[in-house]
Design a protein around this motif. Structure first.
Motif, PDB file in Angstrom:
ATOM      1  N   LEU A  72     -34.897  20.527  21.382  1.00 21.22           N
ATOM      2  CA  LEU A  72     -35.630  19.293  21.170  1.00 21.22           C
ATOM      3  C   LEU A  72     -34.998  18.226  22.055  1.00 21.22           C
ATOM      4  O   LEU A  72     -33.779  18.130  22.144  1.00 21.22           O
ATOM      5  CB  LEU A  72     -35.536  18.884  19.695  1.00 21.22           C
ATOM      6  N   VAL A  85     -40.559  12.381  21.742  1.00 14.74           N
ATOM      7  CA  VAL A  85     -39.964  13.645  21.289  1.00 14.74           C
ATOM      8  C   VAL A  85     -40.770  14.802  21.854  1.00 14.74           C
ATOM      9  O   VAL A  85     -42.002  14.785  21.836  1.00 14.74           O
ATOM     10  CB  VAL A  85     -39.964  13.739  19.747  1.00 14.74           C
ATOM     11  N   ILE A 104     -38.680  17.723  13.916  1.00 13.69           N
ATOM     12  CA  ILE A 104     -39.274  16.431  14.263  1.00 13.69           C
ATOM     13  C   ILE A 104     -38.802  15.367  13.272  1.00 13.69           C
ATOM     14  O   ILE A 104     -38.442  14.252  13.654  1.00 13.69           O
ATOM     15  CB  ILE A 104     -40.810  16.522  14.314  1.00 13.69           C
ATOM     16  N   HIS A 105     -38.785  15.716  12.022  1.00 15.16           N
ATOM     17  CA  HIS A 105     -38.304  14.787  10.988  1.00 15.16           C
ATOM     18  C   HIS A 105     -36.849  14.387  11.269  1.00 15.16           C
ATOM     19  O   HIS A 105     -36.493  13.207  11.161  1.00 15.16           O
ATOM     20  CB  HIS A 105     -38.429  15.420   9.610  1.00 15.16           C
ATOM     21  N   ALA A 121     -45.333  11.212  20.610  1.00 14.50           N
ATOM     22  CA  ALA A 121     -45.364  12.498  21.312  1.00 14.50           C
ATOM     23  C   ALA A 121     -46.724  12.649  21.963  1.00 14.50           C
ATOM     24  O   ALA A 121     -47.733  12.241  21.397  1.00 14.50           O
ATOM     25  CB  ALA A 121     -45.127  13.652  20.341  1.00 14.50           C
ATOM     26  N   SER A 130     -48.315  22.581  18.161  1.00 22.81           N
ATOM     27  CA  SER A 130     -47.566  21.330  18.283  1.00 22.81           C
ATOM     28  C   SER A 130     -48.244  20.223  17.471  1.00 22.81           C
ATOM     29  O   SER A 130     -47.580  19.473  16.747  1.00 22.81           O
ATOM     30  CB  SER A 130     -47.451  20.935  19.752  1.00 22.81           C
ATOM     31  N   PHE A 134     -46.406  18.116  14.369  1.00 15.16           N
ATOM     32  CA  PHE A 134     -46.273  16.663  14.323  1.00 15.16           C
ATOM     33  C   PHE A 134     -47.070  16.074  13.170  1.00 15.16           C
ATOM     34  O   PHE A 134     -46.615  15.129  12.511  1.00 15.16           O
ATOM     35  CB  PHE A 134     -46.672  16.029  15.661  1.00 15.16           C
TER      36      PHE A 134
END
Length: 185
Positions: A72, A85, A104-105, A121, A130, A134
Motif C-alpha cells: 500500500l 491511497v 485502507i482503513h 483514490a 478495488s 474502498f
C-alpha cells in the motif's frame, strides 16, 4: 481472519515475491503500467528508491498476521492536504476476503494522525475489486470522468497512467475517522 496491519517497508523488502506480484496479470492489469512493464528486482529497487524519497509518501506492507500479502502506498501526507491511497493484494488467497478494506482503513488512520484533510483514490471504472474494497472502507463516489478531481488532488496524480478513452472513477473519504470507524466495526 488474523488482524490486518500496515508495516513500513524498506528497500530490503524488495524481493522476488513482490516482483512476482507485479508480474501477475491479475495484478498488473490494474497498475499504471497496465502490464506492459516486465518487473525485475533491479527495476523494483529503482522504483522503491524513487518513491520512498518523495516527501509525504510512505510505502507499507499489508500484513495478515506476520505475513506480507500486499503493498500500500500513501502519497500527499501532511497537514491541510488530501492524501491518495493505492494498494495491491499480491497473494491470491487473500483477495476478496476484506484485506484491502482493512488496509485502507489503516491508511486512513495514518492520514488522520498527520492531519490530512481527507483521503482519495482513483481507479479505472471496471476495477470492481478495488471499488468494492474502498466502498467497504466507507469511501464514496466523489466524481467520475466528468470532473477533474481538482478539488481533492493534483490533476497529474489523478490522471497518472491514464489511457485515452479509459473511464475512471474517483472515491474519497474526508477524514472524519470516528465516523469511518463506526461504519467499519
Amino acid at each position: 481472519m488474523p488482524r490486518v496491519t500496515l508495516r513500513p517497508l524498506s528497500e530490503k523488502d524488495c524481493d522476488a515475491r513482490w516482483v512476482r506480484w507485479l508480474n501477475d496479470p491479475a495484478v498488473s492489469q490494474w497498475l499504471a503500467s497496465r502490464g506492459k512493464i516486465r518487473w525485475t528486482l533491479p527495476r523494483l529497487h529503482r522504483w522503491f528508491r524513487a518513491h520512498a524519497r518523495r516527501p509525504g509518501t510512505r510505502i507499507y506492507g499489508i500484513m495478515v498476521g506476520r505475513r506480507r500479502v500486499g503493498t500500500l502506498k500513501i502519497k500527499g501526507l501532511g497537514s491541510e492536504r488530501w492524501a491518495s491511497v493505492g494498494l495491491m493484494i499480491g497473494e491470491r488467497r487473500w483477495r476478496g476476503r476484506g484485506v484491502g478494506a482493512a488496509a485502507i482503513h489503516e491508511a486512513v488512520t495514518v492520514a488522520e494522525r498527520v492531519g490530512n484533510l481527507g483521503v482519495w483514490a482513483g481507479m479505472r471504472s471496471d476495477n470492481y475489486a478495488s471499488f468494492w474494497a474502498f466502498s467497504k472502507a466507507a469511501f464514496g463516489l466523489a466524481c467520475d470522468d466528468q470532473c477533474s478531481g481538482d478539488e481533492f488532488a493534483h490533476p497529474a496524480d489523478v490522471f497518472e497512467g491514464r489511457k485515452a478513452g479509459e473511464r475512471r472513477v474517483f472515491l474519497r473519504l474526508k477524514v472524519v475517522v470516528p465516523l469511518a470507524r463506526k461504519v467499519l466495526r
